[in-house]
Design an enzyme around this catalytic site. Structure first.
Site, short mmCIF file in Angstrom:
data_model
loop_
_atom_site.label_atom_id
_atom_site.label_comp_id
_atom_site.label_asym_id
_atom_site.label_seq_id
_atom_site.Cartn_x
_atom_site.Cartn_y
_atom_site.Cartn_z
N GLU A 1 0.84 -1.21 0.00
CA GLU A 1 0.00 0.00 0.00
C GLU A 1 0.87 1.26 0.00
O GLU A 1 0.54 2.25 -0.67
CB GLU A 1 -0.93 0.00 1.21
N GLU B 1 -4.00 -9.68 3.30
CA GLU B 1 -4.84 -9.46 4.48
C GLU B 1 -6.02 -10.42 4.57
O GLU B 1 -6.44 -10.81 5.67
CB GLU B 1 -5.36 -8.00 4.48
#
Length: 567
Positions: A124, A146
């Site tokens: 990210e 995730e």
């Protein structure tokens, strides 16, 4: 700054090197986020003073780039539901995403020079940079894993990934979690250039000059792909799950799937700021649910904690120089890494199945054999060839157990040392067998499937696992009753195995859930029988026929098995 060193070279570029002291890899902790904010502040101040750098290069001083978020912090995020309101949670959970947006809006080129793993929050960060250069080597992996822990990438990942690589590829990254290689990342448009390790920083600086400042979606000419936008709508979730090979039952059991789909489905067509707002709202709702905390605790934190506590529970011993398998036991020759596999006459330690004459005895828990009483005994959790985790029974001789532990640690898999001659998985399979003797088998199968019991547990009930079983809400309620009974079985095991030694007991509590999930396949969404039991006691799950209130789970310890009442 403790975690980031920032230097400005004569060429006018800032180079920020992320290197957390005392950690094997970089992660986004509260301290790391504060240091990144300081870097952004410094660059912004220089720009305001008319001394703008040519660019900002982000790289790592470790062999990895950034491995993700500090999962201890994420566990605390989950615990916030007991003490904070929705807005307080959103303010905290959105901080990293807002920080990345500040980075992305800097008026100078920002390039991530990726030298190793860039996973979760690490990717990210890279996606919030204006450009990305990666070393072309196997040490580099680019992914958003995730979902494997019941989470979503909540710092802009659900918005930037599909914008960079396209909707279909972005959904695969988000819903499957498998990483891309550098070459795959280049082909997908995730990275701009590949480089050698020696040329990484120079290549990143060159890219910064070529790209200039700004993310593509912040430029006036940016438009979303019309074909991607056409997939949005009432059938989007069904299409997206089919793209990734995820069945509807799995998506129903694990709320992160639908949370990610809502982030993308509602946010992809919006501008990046509005889409990020959608993501942060959904992230708060996801972290308000116990499943995310359960999975982070058992599927990550307990893996590490159980092994560390097991090491503390036995004296230190030198790793045996060699080992041999006896009694017909089959283990892959690389099971114990860098320990030579030899013949039995030359081995420092022998490993064999229960009943064999060996120093270290192995039992496949899927067979649920009774403990033989021999010491020490190693119970392999999962199929022998996969060796997902190990349970080492201490037995009579601590020194012998220590030598066995030293060998097993070379496997690189989670290890739990127990004082119990009985296995929690053996008890769970016995409980499944008892449950299978009662009631209608078709109804029992529907109930088991509805709550995600594994094929191993379903088979132990005397049923035949099936891939496509239709179930309804009544079946799910019956499945919840099954979980309540099985959770009590896990509790009784843990209670009987407590020794009064805090280190051993905390290892046992963590190990009960860990071994159950990775052994017989207790549903991951529950976190294991003890975590599941706390859900019943907090009222997050309700059984109509099983009383769980008498089980006292107020155990103290760092893994937090205390029952916390819902406000």
């Amino acid at each position: 700054m403790k975690n980031i060193s920032l230097t400005k070279g004569q060429d006018g570029f800032y180079v920020a090197v992320l290197d957390m002291p005392g950690r094997p890899v970089n992660v986004f902790s509260e301290d790391m986020m504060a240091d990144l904010a300081a870097v952004i502040d410094q660059v912004s101040a220089d720009c305001a003073a008319g001394d703008a750098p040519k660019g900002l290069i982000l790289t790592s001083g470790k062999s990895t780039f950034v491995a993700g978020a500090d999962l201890g912090m994420i566990q605390d995020f989950g615990a916030m539901r007991f003490r904070a309101d929705w807005q307080q949670m959103r303010d905290r959970f959105s901080y990293l995403g807002k920080l990345f947006r500040r980075l992305e809006k800097l008026p100078v080129p920002v390039v991530s020079a990726i030298n190793g793993l860039a996973l979760g929050g690490g990717l990210e960060l890279a996606m919030a940079s204006h450009g990305r250069v990666a070393i072309d080597g196997p040490q580099v992996q680019l992914g958003l894993p995730e979902i494997i822990l019941g989470l979503l990438p909540g710092a802009g990942g659900t918005q930037r990934a599909p914008r960079l690589v396209g909707l279909s590829k972005g959904l695969q990254m988000l819903l499957i979690g498998a990483p891309l290689s550098p070459v795959e990342g280049l082909e997908a448009g995730l990275v701009h250039k590949l480089s050698s390790a020696d040329d990484l920083i120079d290549t990143a600086k060159q890219l910064a000059v070529e790209l200039g400042a700004g993310a593509p979606w912040d430029k006036a000419e940016y438009q979303q792909d019309a074909e991607d936008l056409a997939f949005l709508g009432e059938n989007f979730n069904k299409w997206a799950l089919e793209q990734c090979g995820i069945d509807a039952n799995t998506a129903a059991l694990y709320p992160a799937y639908n949370a990610i789909l809502k982030c993308v489905g509602d946010g992809f067509s919006l501008d990046i700021d509005a889409g990020s707002d959608v993501e942060w709202d959904v992230f708060v709702d996801l972290m308000s649910h116990p499943i995310a905390s359960n999975m982070v605790t058992t599927c990550f934190l307990s893996k590490t904690a159980a092994t560390k506590l097991s090491m503390a529970a036995l004296p230190k011993a030198e790793t045996p120089a060699s080992y041999a398998t006896v009694g017909g036991l089959e283990l892959h020759e690389k099971t114990f890494r860098k320990v030579a596999k030899t013949g039995a006459d030359d081995a420092a330690i022998t490993v064999g199945p229960v009943g064999a004459s060996a120093d270290l005895l192995v039992r496949n828990l899927l067979e649920a054999n009774d403990a033989s009483g021999a010491t020490p005994e190693l119970r392999v959790v999962g199929e022998l060839k996969r060796n997902e985790a190990f349970e080492l029974y201490r037995g009579e001789s601590e020194q012998a157990g220590a030598a066995a532990l030293a060998l097993v640690l070379k496997s690189g898999k989670p290890v739990v040392v127990t004082d119990s001659a009985v296995s929690v998985n053996g008890l769970l399979l016995d409980a499944c067998a008892r449950l299978g003797k009662d009631g209608d088998s078709a109804a029992l199968l529907r109930a088991a499937v509805a709550v995600g019991l594994s094929d191993t547990m379903i088979s132990a009930m005397g049923l035949t696992p099936q891939s496509d079983v239709a179930w309804g809400e009544e079946d799910k309620a019956a499945g919840i009753d099954l979980l309540a009974q099985l959770s009590l079985t896990g509790f009784e095991f843990a209670k009987s195995a407590l020794s009064g030694d805090e280190a051993r007991d905390v290892a046992m509590l963590a190990g009960t859930d860990l071994l159950s999930v990775y052994g017989v396949g207790f549903p991951k969404w529950t976190g294991g029988p003890l975590s599941c039991l706390t859900m019943f006691q907090r009222g997050e799950l309700t059984s109509s026929s099983v009383d769980t209130s008498a089980a006292d789970l107020a155990f103290k310890g760092p893994l937090g098995y205390q029952v916390a009442k819902v406000a």
